[in-house]
Design a protein around this motif. Structure first.
Motif, PDB file in Angstrom:
ATOM      1  N   VAL A   1      46.437  31.544  46.711  1.00  0.00           N
ATOM      2  CA  VAL A   1      47.181  30.435  47.330  1.00  0.00           C
ATOM      3  C   VAL A   1      48.237  30.942  48.308  1.00  0.00           C
ATOM      4  N   ILE A   2      48.545  32.226  48.195  1.00  0.00           N
ATOM      5  CA  ILE A   2      49.513  32.830  49.114  1.00  0.00           C
ATOM      6  C   ILE A   2      48.762  33.751  50.061  1.00  0.00           C
ATOM      7  N   GLU A   3      49.217  33.832  51.298  1.00  0.00           N
ATOM      8  CA  GLU A   3      48.576  34.758  52.233  1.00  0.00           C
ATOM      9  C   GLU A   3      48.810  36.188  51.759  1.00  0.00           C
TER      10      GLU A   3
ATOM     11  N   SER B   1      44.755  48.720  33.208  1.00  0.00           N
ATOM     12  CA  SER B   1      43.901  48.554  32.024  1.00  0.00           C
ATOM     13  C   SER B   1      43.000  47.335  32.190  1.00  0.00           C
ATOM     14  N   VAL B   2      43.563  46.238  32.684  1.00  0.00           N
ATOM     15  CA  VAL B   2      42.761  45.021  32.862  1.00  0.00           C
ATOM     16  C   VAL B   2      41.698  45.271  33.935  1.00  0.00           C
ATOM     17  N   ALA B   3      42.118  45.871  35.049  1.00  0.00           N
ATOM     18  CA  ALA B   3      41.178  46.097  36.158  1.00  0.00           C
ATOM     19  C   ALA B   3      40.007  46.981  35.699  1.00  0.00           C
TER      20      ALA B   3
ATOM     21  N   PRO C   1      38.829  40.088  22.142  1.00  0.00           N
ATOM     22  CA  PRO C   1      39.989  39.364  21.580  1.00  0.00           C
ATOM     23  C   PRO C   1      41.299  39.607  22.340  1.00  0.00           C
ATOM     24  N   HIS C   2      41.365  39.162  23.578  1.00  0.00           N
ATOM     25  CA  HIS C   2      42.571  39.272  24.414  1.00  0.00           C
ATOM     26  C   HIS C   2      43.117  40.708  24.392  1.00  0.00           C
ATOM     27  N   ILE C   3      42.267  41.624  24.793  1.00  0.00           N
ATOM     28  CA  ILE C   3      42.658  43.036  24.769  1.00  0.00           C
ATOM     29  C   ILE C   3      42.585  43.659  26.163  1.00  0.00           C
ATOM     30  N   GLY C   4      42.489  42.810  27.176  1.00  0.00           N
ATOM     31  CA  GLY C   4      42.349  43.320  28.543  1.00  0.00           C
ATOM     32  C   GLY C   4      43.403  44.360  28.905  1.00  0.00           C
ATOM     33  N   GLY C   5      44.615  44.138  28.444  1.00  0.00           N
ATOM     34  CA  GLY C   5      45.707  45.044  28.817  1.00  0.00           C
ATOM     35  C   GLY C   5      46.090  46.005  27.711  1.00  0.00           C
ATOM     36  N   SER C   6      45.318  46.008  26.630  1.00  0.00           N
ATOM     37  CA  SER C   6      45.752  46.778  25.452  1.00  0.00           C
ATOM     38  C   SER C   6      45.168  48.179  25.459  1.00  0.00           C
TER      39      SER C   6
ATOM     40  N   PRO D   1      55.862  43.130  32.930  1.00  0.00           N
ATOM     41  CA  PRO D   1      54.681  42.331  33.243  1.00  0.00           C
ATOM     42  C   PRO D   1      53.536  43.115  33.883  1.00  0.00           C
ATOM     43  N   TYR D   2      53.809  44.274  34.472  1.00  0.00           N
ATOM     44  CA  TYR D   2      52.743  44.923  35.242  1.00  0.00           C
ATOM     45  C   TYR D   2      52.308  46.290  34.717  1.00  0.00           C
ATOM     46  N   SER D   3      52.724  46.611  33.488  1.00  0.00           N
ATOM     47  CA  SER D   3      52.389  47.946  32.978  1.00  0.00           C
ATOM     48  C   SER D   3      50.915  48.101  32.639  1.00  0.00           C
TER      49      SER D   3
ATOM     50  N   ILE E   1      37.225  37.553  43.821  1.00  0.00           N
ATOM     51  CA  ILE E   1      38.433  37.664  42.989  1.00  0.00           C
ATOM     52  C   ILE E   1      39.320  36.444  43.240  1.00  0.00           C
ATOM     53  N   VAL E   2      39.615  35.691  42.193  1.00  0.00           N
ATOM     54  CA  VAL E   2      40.512  34.543  42.333  1.00  0.00           C
ATOM     55  C   VAL E   2      41.887  34.974  41.843  1.00  0.00           C
ATOM     56  N   GLY E   3      42.854  35.039  42.752  1.00  0.00           N
ATOM     57  CA  GLY E   3      44.194  35.554  42.412  1.00  0.00           C
ATOM     58  C   GLY E   3      44.268  37.012  42.825  1.00  0.00           C
ATOM     59  N   TYR E   4      44.815  37.260  44.037  1.00  0.00           N
ATOM     60  CA  TYR E   4      44.845  38.623  44.589  1.00  0.00           C
ATOM     61  C   TYR E   4      46.242  39.217  44.377  1.00  0.00           C
ATOM     62  N   GLY E   5      46.646  39.267  43.108  1.00  0.00           N
ATOM     63  CA  GLY E   5      47.965  39.825  42.776  1.00  0.00           C
ATOM     64  C   GLY E   5      47.824  41.261  42.312  1.00  0.00           C
ATOM     65  N   HIS E   6      48.628  41.641  41.335  1.00  0.00           N
ATOM     66  CA  HIS E   6      48.612  43.026  40.863  1.00  0.00           C
ATOM     67  C   HIS E   6      47.227  43.443  40.365  1.00  0.00           C
TER      68      HIS E   6
ATOM     69  N   HIS F   1      42.040  36.085  38.166  1.00  0.00           N
ATOM     70  CA  HIS F   1      43.270  36.853  37.917  1.00  0.00           C
ATOM     71  C   HIS F   1      44.490  36.065  38.370  1.00  0.00           C
ATOM     72  N   VAL F   2      44.502  34.799  37.968  1.00  0.00           N
ATOM     73  CA  VAL F   2      45.614  33.903  38.322  1.00  0.00           C
ATOM     74  C   VAL F   2      46.526  33.732  37.101  1.00  0.00           C
ATOM     75  N   PRO F   3      47.774  33.347  37.322  1.00  0.00           N
ATOM     76  CA  PRO F   3      48.644  33.074  36.167  1.00  0.00           C
ATOM     77  C   PRO F   3      48.366  31.693  35.591  1.00  0.00           C
ATOM     78  N   GLU F   4      48.968  31.436  34.443  1.00  0.00           N
ATOM     79  CA  GLU F   4      48.854  30.109  33.842  1.00  0.00           C
ATOM     80  C   GLU F   4      49.920  29.219  34.458  1.00  0.00           C
ATOM     81  N   THR F   5      49.510  28.251  35.232  1.00  0.00           N
ATOM     82  CA  THR F   5      50.455  27.314  35.847  1.00  0.00           C
ATOM     83  C   THR F   5      49.820  25.919  35.787  1.00  0.00           C
TER      84      THR F   5
ATOM     85  N   GLN G   1      48.911  24.240  38.187  1.00  0.00           N
ATOM     86  CA  GLN G   1      47.852  24.206  39.218  1.00  0.00           C
ATOM     87  C   GLN G   1      46.586  24.941  38.761  1.00  0.00           C
ATOM     88  N   THR G   2      46.749  25.934  37.900  1.00  0.00           N
ATOM     89  CA  THR G   2      45.546  26.683  37.486  1.00  0.00           C
ATOM     90  C   THR G   2      44.942  26.126  36.192  1.00  0.00           C
ATOM     91  N   LYS G   3      45.602  25.173  35.564  1.00  0.00           N
ATOM     92  CA  LYS G   3      45.050  24.606  34.324  1.00  0.00           C
ATOM     93  C   LYS G   3      43.698  23.959  34.629  1.00  0.00           C
TER      94      LYS G   3
END
Ligand code: NAI
Length: 416
Positions: free
Chosen positions: A182-184, A111-113, A291-296, A105-107, A156-161, A210-214, A216-218
């Motif tokens: 949503v998490i500290e 690339s996205v950043a 075309p959804h290439i953020g991580g490609s 999931p984090y490779s 930045i919305v979603g302060y994850g990876h 940068h949030v996941p699809e859940t 709550q984020t829909k």
């Protein structure tokens, strides 16, 4: 001797769909030599025939590991998805069969950043519309609407990876970073959290998701939320298409409230290159569509090869399931001059005590024991000092415990 783990040379690894060579290199470095790499996907019948003797399989998104295929693989220990998604595998069936499935999931975080940072610069300089114009013969050299990103506020919305990685590189470019999660979260560098999403929207010159699809984020970004953004701010979505009401974004762009956008993910994306892509954002000159290439990237592919192969090797070598998507996660210490007994069972009460009992009846001291359950499956790992001798019947008795799905043994000799 009790029959212990299979020698690595006999562990058959099948890699489909042109898995990156970094995976093969990692397997080889770890002593695995029986590797077959197939450039493309193979059809289901061929796979059923092939998978019979396979212990570890690596796939990407085109190979469907259905119940029929998984049940035709009696020796299969583990599955590696050399990609992000895992819905091409019947995860429930794999779990029932005691087969952990791993992915990467984090490779592609970096690339996205990087893409997002580039898009921030492009949007602040008004490049999308100027590029579009130049293609059509326009020569717009005006400085109006062309700004540096230095000193501007990035929200930045979603302060994850991805969010944190972006935070660091954006600060290095002189931006001020605010984030909402949503998490500290530990703020990196000079970044500061906001108390709410609304606060973040109201203070940012550019907002990126940068949030996941859940659930709550829909549709997290609605017309009302776009109104909360500063007039003239920019908006970026490289997370998931369902997070944004795309028509509301199109309206906010047309009204000029949002000055420009970069969008990589959409509520409805074409299944493949043959399907035409349609979006309410098409034709808007201040919008970068990708075309959804953020991580490609090539680097991400290489990272995926190493990351997934590493997880497969860890599971095969020492039973660790850390990072498994369908299995209780157990991180195990390395063994030395120890025998490790792994027991996968249906999650019913009493199994652990039966396992412990069979060792104590043999007066075998347990050096370490690890248990994780998830309601469906239980995974117990028991370490015993030294090499367990034949004739003790431990394996047979472990296998006879009611609810047992599978057992495995590993012996690691003393080092040095
Ligand atoms: P992550 O799991 O490391 O971080 C996500 C963060 O979002 C977490 O800190 C979580 O607490 C936070 N979060 C969850 N719900 C939230 C909410 N309602 N409001 C605010 N924060 C919330 O994930 P990672 O790796 O940073 O990826 C983020 C997104 O990027 C994922 O949806 C992923 O699918 C997408 N992605 C897109 C790619 C592309 O090609 N465009 C490539 C890779 C990931």
């Amino acid at each position: 001797m009790e029959k212990l783990s299979l020698p690595k040379s006999r562990i058959k690894i099948l890699l489909l769909e042109n898995v990156h060579k970094s995976a093969v290199e990692l397997f080889k470095r770890n002593g695995y030599t029986n590797i077959e790499s197939v450039p493309g996907a193979i059809d289901a019948d061929e796979l059923v025939a092939k998978i019979k003797n396979v212990h570890i399989i690596g796939i990407r998104s085109r190979t469907k590991l259905t119940k029929d295929i998984l049940t035709a693989a009696p020796k299969l220990l583990t599955v590696g998805c050399f990609c992000i998604g895992t819905n091409q595998v019947d995860l429930k069936c794999a779990k029932k069969l005691g087969i952990p499935v791993f992915n990467a999931p984090y490779s592609n975080t970096r690339s996205v950043a990087e893409l997002v940072l580039a898009e921030i610069i492009m949007l602040f300089r008004g490049i999308p519309q100027r590029s579009w114009g130049a293609h059509e013969g326009e020569w717009d050299k005006s400085v109006k609407g062309a700004r540096e990103i230095r000193g501007k506020t990035l929200g930045i919305v979603g302060y994850g990876h991805i969010g944190t990685q972006l935070s660091i590189i954006a600060e290095a470019m002189g931006m001020q970073v605010r984030f909402f999660d949503v998490i500290e979260k530990l703020a990196l560098g000079n970044a500061r959290a906001t108390a709410s999403l609304d606060e973040l929207l109201s203070v940012s010159d550019v907002v990126t998701l940068h949030v996941p699809e859940t659930p709550q984020t829909k549709n997290m970004m609605t017309a009302a939320k776009f109104k909360k953004m500063k007039k003239g701010a920019f908006f970026i979505n490289a997370a998931r298409g369902t997070v944004v009401e795309i028509d509301s974004l199109a309206d906010a762009l047309k009204s000029g409230h949002v000055a420009g956008a970069a969008v990589d993910v959409f509520p409805k994306e074409p299944a493949d290159g043959n399907e035409k892509f349609k979006s309410a954002l098409q034709g808007l000159r201040n919008v970068i569509l990708t075309p959804h290439i953020g991580g490609s990237t090539e680097e991400a592919q290489a990272n995926i090869g190493g990351e997934v192969a590493e997880k497969l090797v860890k599971y095969s070598d020492n039973g660790s399931t850390l990072g498994a998507v369908n299995f209780p996660e157990v991180q195990l210490p390395p063994q030395e001059d120890a025998t490790r007994f792994m027991h996968i069972h249906r999650d019913t009460p009493g199994v652990l005590s039966k396992i412990t009992d069979l060792f104590s009846r043999r007066k075998i001291n347990i050096a370490g024991q690890f248990l994780r359950t998830d309601g469906d499956i239980g995974y117990v790992v028991t370490d015993v000092k030294g090499r367990v001798e034949a004739g003790m019947g431990i394996r047979k008795e472990l296998e006879a415990i009611e609810g047992t799905v599978r057992t495995r043994f590993l012996y690691e000799a003393p080092r040095g």
